[in-house]
Write a protein that holds these residues in place. Structure first.
Motif, PDB file in Angstrom:
ATOM      1  N   LYS A  67       0.971  -0.549   0.233  1.00 25.60           N
ATOM      2  CA  LYS A  67       0.083  -0.131  -0.267  1.00 25.60           C
ATOM      3  C   LYS A  67       0.596   0.924   0.215  1.00 25.60           C
ATOM      4  CE  LYS A  67      -2.506   3.822   1.637  1.00 25.60           C
ATOM      5  NZ  LYS A  67      -2.726   4.536   0.520  1.00 25.60           N
ATOM      6  N   PRO A  68       0.646   2.104  -1.726  1.00 26.90           N
ATOM      7  CA  PRO A  68       2.157   3.124  -1.361  1.00 26.90           C
ATOM      8  C   PRO A  68       1.511   4.020  -1.382  1.00 26.90           C
ATOM      9  CG  PRO A  68       1.245   2.344  -3.751  1.00 26.90           C
ATOM     10  CD  PRO A  68       0.923   1.151  -2.589  1.00 26.90           C
ATOM     11  N   THR A 128      -0.127   9.087  12.255  1.00 25.87           N
ATOM     12  CA  THR A 128      -0.883   8.395  11.550  1.00 25.87           C
ATOM     13  C   THR A 128      -0.192   6.365  12.163  1.00 25.87           C
ATOM     14  OG1 THR A 128      -0.688   9.217   9.436  1.00 25.87           O
ATOM     15  CG2 THR A 128      -1.561   6.921   9.242  1.00 25.87           C
ATOM     16  N   LYS A 145      -2.742   6.585  15.382  1.00 28.18           N
ATOM     17  CA  LYS A 145      -3.504   5.681  15.113  1.00 28.18           C
ATOM     18  C   LYS A 145      -3.442   4.010  14.816  1.00 28.18           C
ATOM     19  CE  LYS A 145      -6.083   6.982  11.523  1.00 28.18           C
ATOM     20  NZ  LYS A 145      -6.717   8.486  10.938  1.00 28.18           N
ATOM     21  N   PHE A 147       9.634  18.078   7.447  1.00 29.66           N
ATOM     22  CA  PHE A 147       9.899  17.309   6.779  1.00 29.66           C
ATOM     23  C   PHE A 147      10.157  17.633   4.960  1.00 29.66           C
ATOM     24  CE2 PHE A 147       9.442  13.032   4.408  1.00 29.66           C
ATOM     25  CZ  PHE A 147      10.748  12.429   5.294  1.00 29.66           C
TER      26      PHE A 147
END
Ligand code: NAP
Length: 673
Positions: A180-181, A235, A238, A400
């Motif tokens: 899953k990119p 993320t 989560k 980032f």
């Protein structure tokens, strides 16, 4: 281009509203993405029922060979990937890390799998544990592949490497994958994935791809499945708390963001090679992939009295960085992945600026004035945090992008404290020519890091660099970095396997593991095992040799011949004074040679060569007139996939006339199939 997912053996398109993905360079649409309506439970089941069994049918070496074939296949087509990679904002050298670095990871894992794992289905971990007085009940740790599927969720910054570094260990383990990119750069992953499927190298069901959201996939995972996540801490947190993953103890590995530090030693002032290496490294880390690497140097921790020199030197180097379209000559830094990234990085710099001074604002950055406004270009920025113990934002806020902060320290203890304030990092580096300083730093910060690089004039030229995660070394760090671990050679493969402590008799465990274990039955036969081809040899085939008396003349002859006249072999009085010997003893190397004289069957035959010994121990001294005898047993066979020979390991026990064990070792040979 509408991106597709590869699910249950077909290329499929989501039925929801597609999201448009824009080029980082031109701002123009590159692709659309959507995965709504996919049968996510079906995808997971397909991997488990079709891919898994087909992969597990193959041995570790067969899977490793396929990985090498895949690497060769992709390498031949690399220019196709380079062409599209530009749209992600990457320069040729950024893309090299992503594309060829990823392919190199496949090669590396293939080599590791074939060199360090058996050509079978069970991986042995360590030596047998003796659990009973007579040795009839023992334990052995083994690993078997998980029977589920590995879901690999990747970040946007390495669309190729991110996929390849995760699938390599998984496929060698024998576990199918769902890739899953991250949506932003999924078009490059999808392109490479198409070629992987076209190659037909891995069995159907081993590889599936989801372009878009993962729907209810995580609700459909169970205890044999694994999820690896690379991305932001938010993320990751989560997903880690996903009720189904927790309820079923689904393996979850997280590689998150990290405020990596690089420490300049007090010895490494201006004018030293270490100072120059340091400045070069900080700038390289800031500008490679436009600073969008989880391993980047975010915090440059330097002695306070060198802070100005470091800032000036970094600024001078940054001024030479040319930002622009990677296909234009002279450009050394590309774009961020998207406009959203530009906004996010700018926001983070704003937050950092509340407690740090912006000492390089990139306003006059070469190249910036000629850029199209719709590209996601962003000039490098350098900050300085004068009071880093009170102002902890610098240890917490990740911008980032091409952003780093210089942080001063006043003592070694303070440097350690500051590095630890990152709350767990993927990597830190230390630039010093003072090995004692390096030792103190490593002991002080080691437990807070997954990797530490020490740079100096001796290794600077050949160093792979602060930011490069390597397939043979672990990648991952504690705390903030996610607490996960990837790669690291065979360690990374074992992550997709179940460890089992086997208990039973040595003979039973030998049968299960395909490796002869001490105490198991030995199969004595008329035919010398050296007369048997690899395919004819059985694990446990063995001979008990004749006996040989070791004389004083033998010892003296060996001493003369080899030149080894150590007193324990030559001088009765001195040898007797030694706490281990009662008098002159035979050379251990002579015993090994004499043992070979007993077990070797000399005529030409299937045994091609002896390529070494392992685990050699001399256990009982051999005195003149002792008699030795050898038990020689076929312990393990490793046929090579692409050769007409393979390795055979022989367990060798040398006894004296009182059946005391004199020496024990494994003889390694090459034997024709
Ligand atoms: P991200 O927003 O956290 O996304 C990471 C991945 O998670 C993407 O594939 C994303 O898919 C997916 N995702 C998001 N929400 C999800 C959900 N509810 N369920 C399942 N998957 C979900 O991170 P990013 O912006 O791509 O990457 C930047 C961050 O990654 C930086 O903080 C960087 O430090 C970190 N990073 C860490 C490493 C490492 O090895 N430690 C390496 C590279 C980057 P979508 O894109 O489709 O939303």
């Amino acid at each position: 281009m509408q991106l597709q997912s590869y699910a249950q053996g077909q290329w499929v398109t989501g039925n929801g509203e597609p999201v448009t993905l824009l080029s980082a360079i031109s701002g123009k649409p590159v692709a659309t993405i959507n995965s709504d309506g996919l049968d996510f439970a079906g995808i997971a089941n397909y991997a488990r029922s079709i891919g898994g069994p087909a992969l597990r049918e193959l041995t570790f070496h067969q899977r490793a060979m396929k990985l090498k074939q895949l690497a060769l296949y992709l390498n031949e087509r690399k220019e196709i990937f380079y062409a599209l990679s530009r749209e992600t904002g990457a320069t040729r050298s950024d893309s090299w890390i992503d594309i060829e670095g990823g392919i190199a990871t496949l090669f590396s894992f293939s080599g590791k799998g074939r060199r360090e794992m058996p050509n079978g289905h069970v991986y042995l971990d360590g030596q047998p544990e003796v659990l009973s007085r007579k040795g009839s009940f023992i334990g052995q740790h083994v690993y078997l592949p998980l029977e589920g599927v590995a879901v690999h969720i990747n970040a946007f910054n390495f669309p190729c490497w991110g996929m390849l570094e995760k699938i390599a260990p998984t496929l060698i383990a024998g576990v199918p994958v769902i890739v899953k990119p991250a949506s932003q750069s999924a078009y490059l992953t999808e392109l490479m994935f198409r070629h992987m499927i076209e190659s037909g190298i891995f069995p159907e069901g081993s590889l599936q791809l989801i372009c878009g959201g993962v729907g209810n996939l995580l609700d459909n995972l169970g205890c044999q499945d694994a999820v690896t996540f690379t991305g932001s801490a938010t993320t990751g947190l989560k997903l880690r708390q996903h009720p189904n993953l927790m309820q079923n103890s689904v393996r979850f590995t997280m590689e998150a963001d990290s405020l990596n530090a690089s420490i300049l030693g007090p010895d490494a002032g201006p004018g030293t090679p270490e100072f120059d290496l340091y400045v070069k490294e900080v700038v390289r880390e800031m500008t490679t992939k436009a600073g969008q690497r989880c391993t980047c140097i975010r915090r440059a921790i330097v002695p306070r009295h060198y802070a100005t020199d470091v800032i000036d030197a970094i600024k001078a180097r940054l001024m030479k960085v040319v930002v622009g379209d990677p296909q234009n000559e002279g450009v050394t830094m590309g774009a961020l992945a998207s406009h959203d990234q530009c906004i996010e990085v700018a926001e983070r710099i704003g937050q950092l600026s509340e407690t740090c001074e912006l000492v390089y604002d990139g306003v006059d950055q070469p190249g910036m004035d000629q850029l199209p406004s719709d590209g996601a270009y962003f000039a490098p920025r350098l900050l300085y945090c004068d009071r880093p113990l009170e102002n902890t934002g610098v240890h917490d806020i990740e911008a980032f992008g091409p952003v780093s902060t210089v942080i001063p320290y006043e003592s070694n203890e303070q440097a350690i404290k500051l590095a630890r304030l990152g709350q767990g990092s993927l990597v830190s580096s230390i630039f010093t020519y003072d090995d004692e300083f390096a030792r103190q730093m490593v002991i002080g910060i080691g437990a807070w890091h997954g990797r530490i690089l020490i740079g100096n004039r001796d290794c600077g030229k050949e160093s792979t660099g602060h930011g490069s995660a390597l397939p043979t070394l672990i990648h991952g760090g504690p705390g903030r970095a996610g607490g996960g671990q990837e790669m690291g050679g065979v360690r990374g493969i074992l992550h997709y396997m179940q460890a089992i402590a086997l208990q039973g008799s040595p003979t039973t465990l030998t049968r299960i593991t395909d490796c002869w274990i001490e105490g198991a039955s030995r199969l004595e036969s008329e035919v010398h095992p050296f007369r048997k081809k690899l395919t004819e040899l059985r694990i446990g085939d063995s001979i008990t040799t004749g006996k040989r008396k070791i004389t004083l003349e033998d010892i003296e002859h060996f001493a003369e011949f080899s030149g080894d006249k150590f007193y324990a072999h030559m001088d009765q009085e001195a040898a007797s004074a030694n706490p281990f010997f009662e008098g002159r003893v035979a050379h251990g190397y002579f015993i090994v040679s004499a043992a070979a004289g007993l077990f070797v069957d000399p005529a030409p035959g299937p045994v091609l060569a002896n390529y070494g010994l392992e685990n050699l121990r001399f256990l009982t001294p051999v005195n003149p007139d002792d008699e030795i005898q050898v038990e020689f047993t076929c312990k393990q066979k490793i046929p090579r996939e692409n050769e007409d020979y393979g390795e055979v390991r022989w367990d060798t026990h040398v006894y004296n006339q009182n059946r005391e064990l004199v020496a024990r070792y494994d003889v390694l040979t090459m034997v024709e199939k």
